[in-house]
Scaffold this motif. Structure first.
Motif, short mmCIF file in Angstrom:
data_model
loop_
_atom_site.label_atom_id
_atom_site.label_comp_id
_atom_site.label_asym_id
_atom_site.label_seq_id
_atom_site.Cartn_x
_atom_site.Cartn_y
_atom_site.Cartn_z
N VAL A 134 57.71 -47.78 79.39
CA VAL A 134 58.11 -46.35 79.33
C VAL A 134 57.07 -45.35 79.25
N LEU A 179 64.60 -51.62 73.01
CA LEU A 179 65.27 -51.66 71.78
C LEU A 179 65.73 -52.96 71.66
N THR A 191 63.59 -48.11 78.06
CA THR A 191 63.68 -47.87 76.40
C THR A 191 64.74 -48.69 75.86
N ALA A 246 64.31 -44.49 80.54
CA ALA A 246 65.38 -44.72 79.75
C ALA A 246 65.99 -46.18 79.82
N TYR A 294 63.45 -45.09 69.36
CA TYR A 294 63.02 -46.30 69.20
C TYR A 294 62.29 -46.63 67.64
N TRP A 327 57.86 -53.66 77.38
CA TRP A 327 58.94 -52.70 77.64
C TRP A 327 58.53 -51.03 77.39
N ILE A 328 58.24 -51.07 76.04
CA ILE A 328 57.81 -49.69 75.38
C ILE A 328 56.68 -49.09 76.00
N LEU A 365 54.42 -47.53 69.63
CA LEU A 365 54.72 -46.35 70.02
C LEU A 365 53.20 -45.58 70.41
N PHE A 372 62.88 -40.51 73.26
CA PHE A 372 62.43 -41.83 73.67
C PHE A 372 61.92 -42.39 72.38
N LEU A 419 69.99 -41.62 72.39
CA LEU A 419 69.13 -41.51 73.39
C LEU A 419 69.60 -40.61 74.54
#
Length: 732
Positions: free
Chosen positions: A196, A185, A181, A178, A222, A192-193, A237, A218, A360
């Motif tokens: 995740v 964002l 995420t 989280a 996003y 960073w994604i 993603l 998540f 979220l």
């Protein structure tokens, strides 16, 4: 002019592109006030004290995992696969990441309860710290402190961060996911994604598909709110999904590609396949109830029950019976504040952080909570620890957003939320009427006074405002804090631990911490107190070792029942246990009886339910027998069921083969394999007792028990039936 404003002589900063421009509804970025760091330090120190205080009192806690930790501390192969024993006969029925942390600690500090459980407690402290950092980043330090405090004192969190189940590491990884995420964002960061995805992948290596419950949340948040174009969000993603596959898939590929003869059997599966375990017993089977080889499951039951260990399914499951006191103290408040927060966000821009954060944590809570509520397979109360971070975050965010309004409607909403919270605490405390009864009334009265004062907070003198806020926080957290302290002060053992005091209507209508009150063993006749049987009964077609179907006990008499090897002098027709039983007490495969209680390590010695739910602790004489000539054998003993085996293994430090895995219902080993091991002189003793076969599982353990009782001579050591299998080697 504000001191932070750009000087007139400096060149004007270029306007950011629309995709990355800060939104007007996003919480402003502020420097932390002077009190923030000391308050965080106090929170983390108090959390550490709660989770580390008297940590060794629970002994081996869940001996099923403790035995695997012991095995991994002496064998790197067992470490890699998560084997139940150092000789690598079978794995636990989960992926092994949580075992890795504990096994590494044991390698450094030696095998003891403290060394095994300290990594779990540290995961808890870290989870509180990461949750604070995540919520603080957008909503300020006050929101972060509230969120961290709620997580820290949630009773089920106190239980799981002091226990050796996989949930402690899972919670840390998902909270870290989280946080990543949130960072992704802010700037539409690919780095960073992808992180995740890595964290979720390692969550899978901790507790399989449960880690994936947050994935749609998540990804959805996003996709909605990341400050970049749609197709870039989609590509990012997809990269995050690839990261999940790689970080989780390498271990799955290893298990699937290594020949079965070169690795341990995959516990919990009927076909020695990690994919079967992932998608079946630990996957869709938990949703549908079709968990082949499980003691529970078997599909939805009349009235919504999900099996003997699952409780009543439905929308109110998180509030009912034993489960409510585990996690739901602030659940009504979290739901109220989620709705109010989304209303305050209104029609904000797509990238609005206030709404993104609420979606979220609200998505986490609703998706996970609803799946837990309606799943028909085995469900245990301690699973709800996965809801605690989301509840804490929503309470912290919601309270902060309302307090910033400084208007009467916001104050009234806070007062009403507090009133609902203390009323619900009054209900939950009423489920343990003999446990500090004064606390129930005190919380309700003080809470209603605090709620009334919150209505007037805009008119109160400034110096009284902190007093009102402090009173509100104290009464809102009084119930969970009391439960959390009681949980930390109580040893918990077995496979079905439960936080807090005795609750009417819990497991077996007993609500026992750790599965039953300390010292209570399975009573004569093999039934639990309360309703006299497992709630919901055994699954259709469920069998106990020896062929007894639904308690009919086909092998309860005759050669494997009332005969000399069965020990059933007065047992006659036992309730489906080969070996019959004496004086109405169920027998076990081969006629073994439960070892006498000898204490030690803070755990039950009786091995509730025939060694299914807790370890058996051998007497000194039995331990000495098992250790005799141990260097000459691969396994010093074999016995049915992993918990049954774990007690002997932890007592001797030597490999003990758990025939059939956790329930004794896996085809590991088959009778042919077992006979070959015996002929090759790899197993010294067979110890009677333990195991269930239910819901279509393998009958291999029954066949092995029957072959042993027919082939070898029994001896009894302190009430335990033991067979010396080395006689076969000597005869050959």
């Amino acid at each position: 002019m504000d001191r932070t404003e750009t000087l007139p002589t400096a060149p004007a900063a270029p306007e950011p592109p629309p995709a990355t421009r800060p939104e007007e509804h996003s919480p402003p970025t502020r420097r932390s006030p002077a009190w923030a760091r000391p308050a965080l330090a106090i929170l983390l120190l108090a959390t550490g004290l709660l989770y580390l205080w008297g940590l060794g009192a629970s002994g081996w806690a869940n001996s099923f995992y403790a035995a695997a930790v012991q095995a991994g501390s002496v064998s790197w192969k067992a470490f890699l696969y998560g084997s139940s024993d150092a000789a690598n006969s079978i794995t636990v029925d989960k992926t092994p990441a949580s075992l890795w942390l504990m096994a590494l600690s044991v390698r450094v500090f030696g095998l003891n309860s403290w060394a095994m459980l300290v990594p779990q407690a540290l995961c808890g402290v870290a989870s509180v710290g990461v949750l604070y950092a995540t919520v603080k980043r957008w909503y300020g330090p006050a929101a972060g402190l509230i969120a961290g405090a709620v997580l820290a004192v949630t009773p089920v969190a106190t239980l799981m961060f002091r226990f050796n189940n996989p949930d402690a590491l899972l919670v840390l990884l998902l909270v870290a996911g989280a946080y990543a995420t949130v960072r992704a964002l802010e700037t539409a960061s690919t780095r960073w994604i992808v992180l995740v995805g890595v964290l979720v992948g390692f969550g899978f290596l901790t507790k399989m598909l449960q880690a994936f419950l947050v994935v749609p949340v998540f990804a959805g948040v996003y996709l909605l709110a990341a400050p970049t174009g749609l197709w870039r969000r989609v590509r990012q993603l997809l990269l995050a999904g690839l990261a999940v596959v790689v970080s989780a898939g390498w271990w799955v590929a290893l298990v699937e590609l290594v020949p079965a003869s070169a690795r341990p059997y995959v516990g919990g599966s009927q076909g020695n396949s990690i994919l079967e375990l992932t998608l079946g017993y630990n996957g869709l089977g938990r949703i549908t109830g079709e968990e082949v080889g499980s003691v529970g499951g078997g599909g939805a039951r009349p009235g919504g029950g999900g099996g003997p260990f699952s409780g009543q399914s439905g929308v109110l499951r998180m509030f009912g019976g034993e489960i409510g006191g585990q996690v739901s103290w602030l659940l009504p408040a979290a739901l109220i504040l989620l709705v109010v927060g989304l209303l305050l966000a209104g029609r904000a821009a797509r990238t609005d952080r206030t709404r993104a954060g609420l979606l979220l944590w609200g998505g986490w809570l609703l998706v996970t909570g609803l799946i837990f509520s309606f799943m028909s397979g085995i469900f245990h109360a301690y699973y709800t620890v996965a809801l605690a971070p989301a509840i804490g975050a929503l309470v912290g965010i919601g309270v902060t957003l309302l307090w910033r309004q400084r208007r009467l409607p916001a104050a009234a909403t806070l007062g009403g939320t507090l009133a609902v919270t203390v009323w619900w605490a009054w209900v939950l405390l009423g489920r343990s009427p003999d446990w500090y009864p004064w606390l129930r009334t005190t919380v309700l009265v003080a809470g209603l006074v605090g709620a009334a004062l919150l209505l007037l907070v805009t008119r109160l003198p400034r110096r009284l405002v902190p007093v009102v806020l402090g009173l509100g926080a104290a009464v809102a957290l009084a119930g969970p804090v009391a439960y959390a302290v009681q949980t930390a002060a109580t040893p918990h053992t077995g496979s079905i631990p439960s936080a807090g005091p005795f609750v009417a209507g819990g497991f077996g209508r007993g609500g026992f911490p750790g599965g039953r009150p300390p010292g209570m063993e399975l009573p004569t006749g093999g039934q639990f107190p309360g309703d006299g049987q497992f709630r919901g009964g055994f699954p259709s077609g469920g069998q106990l070792p020896g062929g007894g179907q639904n308690g009919s006990g086909q092998n309860g008499s005759g050669r494997n029942g009332g005969g000399q090897n069965g020990g059933g002098q007065n047992g006659g027709q036992g309730p489906g246990f080969p070996g019959g039983g004496r004086n109405g007490v169920p027998g076990f495969p081969g006629g073994g009886q439960a070892p006498r209680a000898t204490g030690g390590q803070g755990r039950s010695a009786g091995g509730g339910m025939g060694g299914l739910l807790d370890a058996r602790e051998p007497s000194a004489a039995l331990r000495e027998l098992l250790e005799r000539d141990s260097a000459d054998y691969t396994w010093v003993a074999a016995t049915i069921g992993s918990n049954n085996a774990s007690g002997y293994q932890l007592a001797t430090g030597e490999p003990v083969m758990p025939i059939g895995g956790f329930n004794g219902s896996d085809p590991s080993p088959t009778l042919a394999q077992f006979r070959r091991y015996v002929a090759d002189g790899k197993i010294h003793y067979f110890v009677g007792g333990g195991g269930f076969r239910a819901n279509g599982g393998s009958s291999a353990s029954q066949e092995i028990a029957a072959w042993v009782t027919e082939t070898f001579t029994a001896q009894t050591v302190d009430g335990v039936t033991v067979y010396d299998l080395s006689a076969a080697r000597q005869a050959s």
